[in-house]
Each structure stands twice: as C-alpha cells, then as structure tokens.
Design a protein around this motif. Structure first.
Motif, short mmCIF file in Angstrom:
data_model
loop_
_atom_site.label_atom_id
_atom_site.label_comp_id
_atom_site.label_asym_id
_atom_site.label_seq_id
_atom_site.Cartn_x
_atom_site.Cartn_y
_atom_site.Cartn_z
N LEU A 42 62.76 80.35 58.73
CA LEU A 42 63.62 80.21 57.41
C LEU A 42 64.77 80.49 57.00
N SER A 43 65.20 81.61 58.04
CA SER A 43 66.68 82.26 57.83
C SER A 43 67.49 81.24 58.61
N THR A 44 67.16 80.66 59.56
CA THR A 44 67.93 79.92 60.58
C THR A 44 68.32 78.59 60.28
N SER A 45 67.05 77.75 59.65
CA SER A 45 67.04 76.40 59.46
C SER A 45 67.09 76.00 58.23
N ILE A 46 67.42 74.57 57.89
CA ILE A 46 67.26 73.97 56.69
C ILE A 46 65.97 74.21 56.12
N LEU A 47 65.73 74.48 54.66
CA LEU A 47 64.38 74.71 54.25
C LEU A 47 63.53 73.42 54.20
N PRO A 48 62.24 73.63 54.64
CA PRO A 48 61.58 72.44 54.85
C PRO A 48 61.24 71.55 53.28
N ASP A 49 60.82 70.45 53.26
CA ASP A 49 60.41 69.83 52.27
C ASP A 49 58.79 70.17 51.87
N LEU A 50 58.11 70.51 52.67
CA LEU A 50 56.92 70.63 52.60
C LEU A 50 56.60 71.76 53.73
N ALA A 51 55.50 72.69 53.27
CA ALA A 51 55.21 73.60 54.34
C ALA A 51 53.27 73.63 54.12
N LEU A 52 52.72 73.92 55.17
CA LEU A 52 51.28 73.99 55.36
C LEU A 52 51.05 75.21 56.00
N CYS A 53 50.54 76.28 55.43
CA CYS A 53 50.51 77.51 55.89
C CYS A 53 49.00 78.27 55.94
N GLU A 54 48.58 78.70 57.23
CA GLU A 54 47.34 79.49 57.32
C GLU A 54 47.91 80.85 56.73
N VAL A 55 46.82 81.28 55.83
CA VAL A 55 47.07 82.63 55.20
C VAL A 55 47.05 83.70 56.13
N GLU A 56 46.21 83.81 56.76
CA GLU A 56 45.75 85.10 57.99
C GLU A 56 46.49 84.99 59.27
N LEU A 57 47.60 85.59 59.53
CA LEU A 57 48.16 85.29 60.85
C LEU A 57 48.13 86.54 61.85
N SER A 58 48.30 86.58 62.92
CA SER A 58 48.05 87.75 63.96
C SER A 58 49.06 89.01 63.55
N ASP A 59 50.03 88.88 62.79
CA ASP A 59 50.66 89.84 62.42
C ASP A 59 50.79 89.94 60.86
N GLY A 60 49.83 89.55 60.32
CA GLY A 60 49.71 89.96 58.90
C GLY A 60 49.55 88.56 57.90
N LEU A 61 49.49 88.79 56.59
CA LEU A 61 49.20 87.88 55.72
C LEU A 61 50.71 87.02 55.40
N ILE A 62 50.48 85.86 55.33
CA ILE A 62 51.80 84.93 55.26
C ILE A 62 52.48 85.40 53.68
N PHE A 63 51.68 86.15 52.86
CA PHE A 63 52.12 86.38 51.54
C PHE A 63 53.22 87.48 51.69
N GLU A 64 52.85 88.36 52.73
CA GLU A 64 53.92 89.55 52.75
C GLU A 64 55.49 88.99 53.14
N LEU A 65 55.49 87.72 53.77
CA LEU A 65 56.86 87.16 53.77
C LEU A 65 57.14 86.59 52.76
#
Length: 249
Positions: A42-65
């Motif tokens: 997200l910091s280096t690319s053009i923002l997506p038109d749509l995202a499908l995101c798993e909530v719980e990842l190995s390094d934490g919850l996506i909400f933290e980002l």
C-alpha cells in the motif's frame, strides 16, 4: 482493475485467485500473506480498486494496519470467526465472509461490489445531470484484450458487445473478438447513447451493426446483426418502443 488479495491459507488463496481471474479476466491481482507485505504494497503501489482480506494473519490482525492506514477502497473481510464482524464495519467493509468460503460466496460479493459501484455512478450522474458531466463518462475508445495483448478499440469500430458466462466480449466491425473488463451496465452508461443501444440483458449494439430488424412473437423485435447473420437477437416488448424511437432519432 487492481485487486488486493490478503490470505495466509494457500487453499483459499488459490480458490479466490481462480474465481477473481474468471470474474475479472483483465484484472491485476496482487497477493499478500502478512500485514508487513500489505503495508509495503500500500505504501509503494497504486491503491487497489477492491481488497479481500483475511482478518487474522501470522503477524497480527489486519485491523492493526487499517487503524493507521484508513483504506480509501472497498474491502471484503474474511475470517473463520464471527467476532470480528463489528470491527470490520469501521473500515469500508462491503461484506464479511465467514469461512469456510466457497466459489459461490466469492462471486456473490463480487456481484455486490459491481452493483454498488454502478449504483453510485448512476446516482452521481443523476445529481449532476448536465451535458458536461455526461461527457466525462462517455468514451470514444475502450481498452480490450485478445490473448495476452491489450488493444485500444475506437467506439466507432465496435459492432456489438455481449456477455457470456460472466465474461464480456467485444466484436468489432471486422469480426474480431476481444474481452472487456466492464459490465454491460457500466458500458451502457459509458458508450455514446446516440450510437449504442442496450437491446437486452446480454447485448449492446452499435446502430451500424444492425443489418435488419423485424417484428417477432409477443410484440418483440428480432435483430439481424453484422457477424451474426444467422442468429437473431431479440428486443423485449417493453423495450421495443424505446428501440424504435432510438432508431428514428
């Protein structure tokens, strides 16, 4: 179109990549497994038109980002649990998929995304109903794909556009076939209404591609189109009067 897919499970990642590729044949799908990968993307690319995101990842919850990076794009959250549903609503969530997830559920949220996109486009045009506003949306060319190559096709060179098995095909005046990453509803708005007519759920035709038309059963109109001389495309009784008016004007 760019789609961000965030999924730690290889089985789900493979399933959703396949469904997304079938639904959006021309889309660029960017895949991430961790929050750090998403942050970099997200910091280096053009923002997506749509995202499908798993909530719980190995390094934490996506909400933290997302607390630090409020997304300016629609998101579909996915989880094996219901407990994150209320949190997801604060981050541009258009849906929440409870695992296990099947192909039908992924297609359902993609249909929902398309309907929402079209709704807000129509609403914007209605609230800004002027010639200058409409001209912003109406196009004189489309990007189309054949094989692995992309082409610019002028709208004046389009014979007709139709949908089959969720894929939108464009046939030009020479009979060449391409795919287009647009729904027919979007194209109905974007193509010049003087030249194009949405004859039914599956076809949009250019006036110069109509070889002939005749009355059909139950008040319908049957069209004979360029490159489809042996197949008739029908216009419903409800749209027949509007079609005749369009032809005359």
């Amino acid at each position: 179109m760019t789609i961000l897919l965030v999924e730690k499970d290889e089985t789900y990642a493979k399933l959703m990549t396949q469904v997304l590729a079938e639904y959006y044949p021309m889309a660029m799908i960017e895949f991430c497994r961790t929050i750090e990968e998403v942050k970099t993307k997200l910091s280096t690319s053009i923002l997506p038109d749509l995202a499908l995101c798993e909530v719980e990842l190995s390094d934490g919850l996506i909400f933290e980002l997302f607390r630090d990076f409020m997304p300016n794009f629609p998101v579909v959250f996915m989880s094996a649990y219901d407990k994150y549903w209320s949190q997801s609503m604060a981050y541009n969530a258009i849906d929440y998929l409870r695992k296990p997830i099947g192909e039908e559920e992924v297609n359902r949220v993609l249909d929902k995304y398309e309907n929402l996109k079209l709704h807000f486009l129509k609403r914007f045009m209605a609230e800004n109903d002027s010639k200058s506003t409409k001209s912003v949306f109406q196009k004189d060319r489309l990007i189309a794909k054949k094989g692995t190559n992309y082409y610019v096709v002028a709208t004046k060179d389009i014979a007709f556009i139709y949908t089959e098995s969720r894929i939108v095909f464009l046939i030009d005046r020479k009979g060449e076939r391409y795919t287009v990453e647009r729904s027919l509803s979007e194209l109905e708005i974007e193509l010049p209404s003087r030249d194009f007519f949405r004859v039914n759920r599956k076809f949009i035709v250019h006036i110069n591609a109509i070889l002939s038309f005749k009355p059909s059963f139950k008040g319908k109109i049957a069209l004979e189109l360029m490159h489809l001389s042996k197949a008739e495309v029908s216009i419903s009784q409800e749209n027949a009067a509007q079609f005749k008016k369009w032809i005359e004007e």
